[in-house]
Design a protein around this motif. Sequence first.
Motif, PDB file in Angstrom:
ATOM      1  N   SER A 106       8.636  -2.667  -9.361  1.00  0.00           N
ATOM      2  CA  SER A 106       9.161  -1.659  -8.462  1.00  0.00           C
ATOM      3  C   SER A 106       8.090  -1.168  -7.495  1.00  0.00           C
ATOM      4  O   SER A 106       6.906  -1.397  -7.679  1.00  0.00           O
ATOM      5  CB  SER A 106       9.725  -0.484  -9.254  1.00  0.00           C
ATOM      6  N   CYS A 107       8.540  -0.498  -6.473  1.00  0.00           N
ATOM      7  CA  CYS A 107       7.666   0.106  -5.486  1.00  0.00           C
ATOM      8  C   CYS A 107       7.620   1.601  -5.781  1.00  0.00           C
ATOM      9  O   CYS A 107       8.671   2.226  -5.918  1.00  0.00           O
ATOM     10  CB  CYS A 107       8.219  -0.096  -4.080  1.00  0.00           C
ATOM     11  N   PRO A 108       6.441   2.184  -5.862  1.00  0.00           N
ATOM     12  CA  PRO A 108       6.370   3.626  -6.114  1.00  0.00           C
ATOM     13  C   PRO A 108       7.133   4.439  -5.060  1.00  0.00           C
ATOM     14  O   PRO A 108       7.716   5.454  -5.372  1.00  0.00           O
ATOM     15  CB  PRO A 108       4.870   3.919  -6.065  1.00  0.00           C
ATOM     16  N   ASP A 109       7.144   3.985  -3.809  1.00  0.00           N
ATOM     17  CA  ASP A 109       7.868   4.662  -2.742  1.00  0.00           C
ATOM     18  C   ASP A 109       9.028   3.768  -2.309  1.00  0.00           C
ATOM     19  O   ASP A 109       9.193   3.431  -1.141  1.00  0.00           O
ATOM     20  CB  ASP A 109       6.918   4.951  -1.576  1.00  0.00           C
ATOM     21  N   TRP A 110       9.851   3.380  -3.283  1.00  0.00           N
ATOM     22  CA  TRP A 110      10.899   2.391  -3.067  1.00  0.00           C
ATOM     23  C   TRP A 110      11.863   2.774  -1.949  1.00  0.00           C
ATOM     24  O   TRP A 110      12.184   1.963  -1.091  1.00  0.00           O
ATOM     25  CB  TRP A 110      11.656   2.172  -4.374  1.00  0.00           C
ATOM     26  N   GLU A 111      12.335   4.011  -1.938  1.00  0.00           N
ATOM     27  CA  GLU A 111      13.351   4.399  -0.949  1.00  0.00           C
ATOM     28  C   GLU A 111      12.816   4.302   0.475  1.00  0.00           C
ATOM     29  O   GLU A 111      13.510   3.822   1.368  1.00  0.00           O
ATOM     30  CB  GLU A 111      13.887   5.799  -1.216  1.00  0.00           C
ATOM     31  N   ARG A 112      11.596   4.743   0.709  1.00  0.00           N
ATOM     32  CA  ARG A 112      11.022   4.645   2.061  1.00  0.00           C
ATOM     33  C   ARG A 112      10.930   3.187   2.490  1.00  0.00           C
ATOM     34  O   ARG A 112      11.254   2.836   3.621  1.00  0.00           O
ATOM     35  CB  ARG A 112       9.640   5.297   2.125  1.00  0.00           C
ATOM     36  N   GLN A 113      10.492   2.332   1.579  1.00  0.00           N
ATOM     37  CA  GLN A 113      10.393   0.915   1.917  1.00  0.00           C
ATOM     38  C   GLN A 113      11.765   0.302   2.141  1.00  0.00           C
ATOM     39  O   GLN A 113      11.962  -0.488   3.063  1.00  0.00           O
ATOM     40  CB  GLN A 113       9.620   0.164   0.835  1.00  0.00           C
ATOM     41  N   ALA A 114      12.735   0.671   1.323  1.00  0.00           N
ATOM     42  CA  ALA A 114      14.096   0.174   1.513  1.00  0.00           C
ATOM     43  C   ALA A 114      14.627   0.604   2.880  1.00  0.00           C
ATOM     44  O   ALA A 114      15.240  -0.194   3.602  1.00  0.00           O
ATOM     45  CB  ALA A 114      15.003   0.674   0.396  1.00  0.00           C
ATOM     46  N   LEU A 115      14.364   1.854   3.272  1.00  0.00           N
ATOM     47  CA  LEU A 115      14.801   2.329   4.588  1.00  0.00           C
ATOM     48  C   LEU A 115      14.137   1.553   5.715  1.00  0.00           C
ATOM     49  O   LEU A 115      14.771   1.283   6.745  1.00  0.00           O
ATOM     50  CB  LEU A 115      14.526   3.823   4.734  1.00  0.00           C
ATOM     51  N   ASP A 116      12.871   1.195   5.543  1.00  0.00           N
ATOM     52  CA  ASP A 116      12.187   0.377   6.558  1.00  0.00           C
ATOM     53  C   ASP A 116      12.919  -0.944   6.760  1.00  0.00           C
ATOM     54  O   ASP A 116      13.220  -1.336   7.891  1.00  0.00           O
ATOM     55  CB  ASP A 116      10.740   0.095   6.157  1.00  0.00           C
ATOM     56  N   VAL A 160       8.100  -2.893  10.590  1.00  0.00           N
ATOM     57  CA  VAL A 160       7.501  -1.954   9.644  1.00  0.00           C
ATOM     58  C   VAL A 160       5.986  -2.054   9.751  1.00  0.00           C
ATOM     59  O   VAL A 160       5.441  -3.101  10.063  1.00  0.00           O
ATOM     60  CB  VAL A 160       7.952  -2.209   8.185  1.00  0.00           C
ATOM     61  N   SER A 161       5.349  -0.955   9.495  1.00  0.00           N
ATOM     62  CA  SER A 161       3.894  -0.939   9.472  1.00  0.00           C
ATOM     63  C   SER A 161       3.468   0.164   8.525  1.00  0.00           C
ATOM     64  O   SER A 161       4.301   0.912   8.011  1.00  0.00           O
ATOM     65  CB  SER A 161       3.326  -0.702  10.880  1.00  0.00           C
ATOM     66  N   GLY A 162       2.185   0.252   8.307  1.00  0.00           N
ATOM     67  CA  GLY A 162       1.679   1.278   7.417  1.00  0.00           C
ATOM     68  C   GLY A 162       1.353   0.714   6.048  1.00  0.00           C
ATOM     69  O   GLY A 162       1.251  -0.489   5.860  1.00  0.00           O
ATOM     70  N   THR A 163       1.220   1.592   5.096  1.00  0.00           N
ATOM     71  CA  THR A 163       0.837   1.227   3.740  1.00  0.00           C
ATOM     72  C   THR A 163       2.081   1.009   2.884  1.00  0.00           C
ATOM     73  O   THR A 163       3.029   1.782   2.946  1.00  0.00           O
ATOM     74  CB  THR A 163      -0.031   2.343   3.129  1.00  0.00           C
ATOM     75  N   LYS A 164       2.049  -0.060   2.099  1.00  0.00           N
ATOM     76  CA  LYS A 164       3.114  -0.364   1.149  1.00  0.00           C
ATOM     77  C   LYS A 164       2.476  -0.487  -0.231  1.00  0.00           C
ATOM     78  O   LYS A 164       1.451  -1.147  -0.388  1.00  0.00           O
ATOM     79  CB  LYS A 164       3.800  -1.694   1.482  1.00  0.00           C
ATOM     80  N   ALA A 165       3.081   0.133  -1.208  1.00  0.00           N
ATOM     81  CA  ALA A 165       2.573   0.048  -2.575  1.00  0.00           C
ATOM     82  C   ALA A 165       3.600  -0.675  -3.441  1.00  0.00           C
ATOM     83  O   ALA A 165       4.800  -0.462  -3.306  1.00  0.00           O
ATOM     84  CB  ALA A 165       2.302   1.438  -3.126  1.00  0.00           C
ATOM     85  N   PHE A 166       3.106  -1.538  -4.303  1.00  0.00           N
ATOM     86  CA  PHE A 166       3.957  -2.306  -5.209  1.00  0.00           C
ATOM     87  C   PHE A 166       3.416  -2.154  -6.618  1.00  0.00           C
ATOM     88  O   PHE A 166       2.213  -2.170  -6.839  1.00  0.00           O
ATOM     89  CB  PHE A 166       3.959  -3.795  -4.834  1.00  0.00           C
ATOM     90  N   GLU A 196       1.726  -7.301 -14.338  1.00  0.00           N
ATOM     91  CA  GLU A 196       0.593  -8.132 -14.757  1.00  0.00           C
ATOM     92  C   GLU A 196      -0.739  -7.626 -14.186  1.00  0.00           C
ATOM     93  O   GLU A 196      -1.791  -8.122 -14.557  1.00  0.00           O
ATOM     94  CB  GLU A 196       0.788  -9.590 -14.309  1.00  0.00           C
ATOM     95  N   ALA A 197      -0.669  -6.670 -13.270  1.00  0.00           N
ATOM     96  CA  ALA A 197      -1.879  -6.120 -12.643  1.00  0.00           C
ATOM     97  C   ALA A 197      -1.681  -4.614 -12.548  1.00  0.00           C
ATOM     98  O   ALA A 197      -0.855  -4.045 -13.218  1.00  0.00           O
ATOM     99  CB  ALA A 197      -2.065  -6.747 -11.256  1.00  0.00           C
ATOM    100  N   SER A 198      -2.451  -3.994 -11.693  1.00  0.00           N
ATOM    101  CA  SER A 198      -2.223  -2.577 -11.427  1.00  0.00           C
ATOM    102  C   SER A 198      -1.386  -2.484 -10.150  1.00  0.00           C
ATOM    103  O   SER A 198      -0.962  -3.485  -9.596  1.00  0.00           O
ATOM    104  CB  SER A 198      -3.570  -1.885 -11.257  1.00  0.00           C
ATOM    105  N   ASP A 199      -1.164  -1.261  -9.684  1.00  0.00           N
ATOM    106  CA  ASP A 199      -0.448  -1.116  -8.430  1.00  0.00           C
ATOM    107  C   ASP A 199      -1.239  -1.825  -7.333  1.00  0.00           C
ATOM    108  O   ASP A 199      -2.472  -1.787  -7.313  1.00  0.00           O
ATOM    109  CB  ASP A 199      -0.278   0.346  -8.074  1.00  0.00           C
ATOM    110  N   ILE A 200      -0.515  -2.473  -6.422  1.00  0.00           N
ATOM    111  CA  ILE A 200      -1.131  -3.157  -5.291  1.00  0.00           C
ATOM    112  C   ILE A 200      -0.732  -2.404  -4.034  1.00  0.00           C
ATOM    113  O   ILE A 200       0.450  -2.135  -3.812  1.00  0.00           O
ATOM    114  CB  ILE A 200      -0.671  -4.628  -5.199  1.00  0.00           C
ATOM    115  N   VAL A 201      -1.717  -2.027  -3.241  1.00  0.00           N
ATOM    116  CA  VAL A 201      -1.467  -1.301  -1.999  1.00  0.00           C
ATOM    117  C   VAL A 201      -1.866  -2.193  -0.841  1.00  0.00           C
ATOM    118  O   VAL A 201      -2.979  -2.722  -0.804  1.00  0.00           O
ATOM    119  CB  VAL A 201      -2.265   0.027  -1.955  1.00  0.00           C
TER     120      VAL A 201
END
Length: 133
Positions: free
Chosen positions: A61-71, A116-122, A126-131
């Motif tokens: 999942s994306c920590p800021d899923w809704e913002r990314q979905a809106l993008d 879309v632009s800016g920062t995306k977090a995933f 298997e890893a930590s959050d990826i920004v």
Amino acid sequence: MEQGREVRPSDDVLDALGRHLDLLDWNPMAQALFGDPDAHPRHRLNMLLLMFDDTLTGERSCPDWERQALDYIGMMRAAVATDPTHPRATAIVGELSIRSAEFRRLWARHDVRASVSGTKAFRVPEASDIVLD
């Protein structure tokens, strides 16, 4: 679906998006974020379909899923505005409208985005959050 092109590991994951948000190519970063592309039929390799896929959103999942979905919804709206009857767009929007109340809610906002632009977090188990910037 659009023809693929070679993506180098250093390429931005989202540089490989088609007009209707199809993932045209798969590099190691895309695999880390979305899993093995061979696990999905080619026509399912689409940012909106993946974002609203219940089997993926719980684990990756994306920590800021809704913002990314809106993008991405805004980008699809821009594509639909230029060609409202394009079969790929109508298939994706139609499917998501039928099976996802969350998609219907966000689609009803009528947001339009050229890109879309800016920062995306995933969140990747298997890893930590990826920004990504």
